[in-house]
Design a protein around this motif. Structure first.
Motif, mmCIF file in Angstrom:
data_model
loop_
_atom_site.group_PDB
_atom_site.id
_atom_site.type_symbol
_atom_site.label_atom_id
_atom_site.label_comp_id
_atom_site.label_asym_id
_atom_site.label_seq_id
_atom_site.Cartn_x
_atom_site.Cartn_y
_atom_site.Cartn_z
ATOM 1 N N TRP A 1 -0.448 -2.349 -5.093
ATOM 2 C CA TRP A 1 0.594 -1.770 -5.799
ATOM 3 C C TRP A 1 0.940 -0.457 -5.084
ATOM 4 C CZ3 TRP A 1 -3.164 -4.166 -8.621
ATOM 5 C CH2 TRP A 1 -2.968 -5.296 -9.292
ATOM 6 N N ASP A 2 0.067 0.067 -4.420
ATOM 7 C CA ASP A 2 -0.123 1.584 -3.782
ATOM 8 C C ASP A 2 0.336 1.251 -2.151
ATOM 9 O OD1 ASP A 2 -1.059 3.832 -2.492
ATOM 10 O OD2 ASP A 2 -1.596 4.394 -4.462
ATOM 11 N N PRO A 3 1.140 1.937 -1.699
ATOM 12 C CA PRO A 3 1.313 1.836 -0.039
ATOM 13 C C PRO A 3 0.010 2.458 0.673
ATOM 14 C CG PRO A 3 3.402 2.433 -1.235
ATOM 15 C CD PRO A 3 2.279 2.370 -2.502
ATOM 16 N N PHE A 4 -0.410 3.247 0.072
ATOM 17 C CA PHE A 4 -1.462 3.920 0.853
ATOM 18 C C PHE A 4 -2.721 3.186 0.697
ATOM 19 C CE2 PHE A 4 1.809 7.213 -0.505
ATOM 20 C CZ PHE A 4 2.023 7.678 0.723
ATOM 21 N N ARG A 5 -2.853 2.395 -0.029
ATOM 22 C CA ARG A 5 -4.219 1.580 -0.169
ATOM 23 C C ARG A 5 -3.799 0.332 0.540
ATOM 24 N NH1 ARG A 5 -8.712 0.889 -1.656
ATOM 25 N NH2 ARG A 5 -8.387 -1.000 -2.480
ATOM 26 N N PRO B 1 7.099 3.055 -4.824
ATOM 27 C CA PRO B 1 7.244 4.636 -5.158
ATOM 28 C C PRO B 1 6.188 5.115 -3.910
ATOM 29 C CG PRO B 1 5.490 3.449 -6.510
ATOM 30 C CD PRO B 1 6.419 2.096 -5.907
ATOM 31 N N GLY B 2 6.477 6.252 -3.722
ATOM 32 C CA GLY B 2 5.838 7.133 -2.545
ATOM 33 C C GLY B 2 6.051 6.887 -1.115
ATOM 34 N N MET B 3 6.297 5.320 -0.986
ATOM 35 C CA MET B 3 6.753 5.163 0.702
ATOM 36 C C MET B 3 7.598 3.818 0.453
ATOM 37 S SD MET B 3 4.227 4.007 3.802
ATOM 38 C CE MET B 3 3.313 5.594 3.752
ATOM 39 N N MET C 1 -1.269 -10.837 1.842
ATOM 40 C CA MET C 1 -1.226 -9.557 0.838
ATOM 41 C C MET C 1 0.131 -9.392 0.184
ATOM 42 S SD MET C 1 -2.467 -5.606 1.289
ATOM 43 C CE MET C 1 -4.079 -6.000 1.014
ATOM 44 N N VAL C 2 0.227 -9.463 -1.048
ATOM 45 C CA VAL C 2 1.270 -9.060 -1.771
ATOM 46 C C VAL C 2 1.414 -7.674 -2.139
ATOM 47 C CG1 VAL C 2 2.641 -9.580 -3.981
ATOM 48 C CG2 VAL C 2 1.466 -11.458 -2.798
ATOM 49 N N ILE C 3 2.486 -7.115 -1.912
ATOM 50 C CA ILE C 3 2.614 -5.671 -2.264
ATOM 51 C C ILE C 3 3.837 -5.451 -3.304
ATOM 52 C CG2 ILE C 3 2.924 -3.160 -1.358
ATOM 53 C CD1 ILE C 3 1.586 -5.794 1.165
ATOM 54 N N ASP C 4 3.621 -5.265 -4.238
ATOM 55 C CA ASP C 4 4.894 -4.904 -5.101
ATOM 56 C C ASP C 4 4.371 -3.874 -6.366
ATOM 57 O OD1 ASP C 4 7.122 -5.189 -7.083
ATOM 58 O OD2 ASP C 4 7.206 -7.116 -6.218
ATOM 59 N N ASP C 5 5.219 -2.913 -6.725
ATOM 60 C CA ASP C 5 4.859 -1.932 -7.811
ATOM 61 C C ASP C 5 5.400 -2.785 -9.313
ATOM 62 O OD1 ASP C 5 7.662 -1.593 -6.999
ATOM 63 O OD2 ASP C 5 7.525 0.085 -8.363
ATOM 64 N N HIS C 6 5.898 -3.846 -9.124
ATOM 65 C CA HIS C 6 6.059 -4.547 -10.315
ATOM 66 C C HIS C 6 5.078 -5.550 -10.569
ATOM 67 C CE1 HIS C 6 8.029 -7.235 -13.219
ATOM 68 N NE2 HIS C 6 8.841 -6.443 -13.538
ATOM 69 N N PHE C 7 3.972 -5.254 -11.420
ATOM 70 C CA PHE C 7 2.727 -5.919 -11.729
ATOM 71 C C PHE C 7 2.965 -7.496 -11.950
ATOM 72 C CE2 PHE C 7 1.843 -1.299 -13.016
ATOM 73 C CZ PHE C 7 1.268 -0.849 -11.912
ATOM 74 N N ASP C 8 3.806 -7.640 -12.966
ATOM 75 C CA ASP C 8 4.160 -9.118 -13.368
ATOM 76 C C ASP C 8 4.575 -9.657 -12.315
ATOM 77 O OD1 ASP C 8 3.043 -8.594 -16.005
ATOM 78 O OD2 ASP C 8 5.073 -8.232 -16.853
ATOM 79 N N ALA C 9 5.503 -9.307 -11.439
ATOM 80 C CA ALA C 9 6.007 -10.092 -10.177
ATOM 81 C C ALA C 9 5.098 -10.156 -9.229
ATOM 82 C CB ALA C 9 7.160 -9.180 -9.521
ATOM 83 N N ALA C 10 4.239 -9.209 -9.006
ATOM 84 C CA ALA C 10 2.977 -9.502 -8.013
ATOM 85 C C ALA C 10 2.077 -10.430 -8.532
ATOM 86 C CB ALA C 10 2.399 -7.935 -7.725
#
Length: 121
Positions: free
Chosen positions: A28-32, A52-54, A1-10
Motif C-alpha cells: 500500500w505504501d509506494p516507498f515500501r 498517497p505520498g507518491m 505485486m499489487v500496489i493500491d491504497d484501497h485495501f479492499d480493492a487490493a
C-alpha cells in the motif's frame, strides 16, 4: 505485486490473481514498493495511480530506474482515468493501462502472456 491504497480493492485483486494461478504480493505504501523492488525479483507491478505520498506515475518512473526492476511489466490499474490519462501513464513508463473497475478477463489474459523474467543463478 499489487500496489493500491484501497485495501479492499487490493485484497480482491489479489484473490482473483491467486485463483488464476499467480503468486501475488500486496503493498500500500509506494516507498515500501521501492524497497522491495530493489531487493526482490518482481515480474509485474499492478499500480494504482492515485497513491498517497507518491503518485503512480512517479512510482513507475522510479521503478524503471531500479536496475533489478527496470524490465518488469508495469500495469496501471486506476480509478482516475480522466484525471490521470493514459498518455501520461504511458509516458511515465507503464506498459499497459486499465481503468477501474478493470476487466478481469482482459487483465488475466494479459498476465498469462507475460513470461517470467529469468533469475540469476
Amino acid at each position: 505485486m499489487v500496489i493500491d491504497d484501497h485495501f479492499d480493492a487490493a485484497r480482491m485483486l489479489r484473490m482473483v490473481l491467486e485463483e488464476g494461478g499467480h503468486r501475488v504480493r500486496v503493498e500500500w505504501d509506494p516507498f515500501r514498493v521501492l524497497a522491495r523492488a530493489a531487493e526482490e525479483d518482481i515480474d509485474v507491478f499492478l499500480l494504482d495511480i492515485g497513491l498517497p505520498g507518491m503518485d503512480g506515475n512517479e512510482l513507475a518512473q522510479t521503478i524503471r530506474a531500479i536496475p533489478r526492476a527496470a524490465s518488469a511489466t508495469l500495469v496501471a490499474v486506476t480509478g482516475r482515468g480522466k484525471e490521470y490519462g493514459r498518455a501520461a501513464a504511458l509516458a511515465a513508463g507503464f506498459d499497459h493501462y486499465f481503468v477501474k473497475p478493470a476487466n478481469l478477463g482482459e487483465l488475466l489474459a494479459l498476465l498469462s502472456e507475460i513470461a517470467p523474467r529469468s533469475r540469476p543463478g
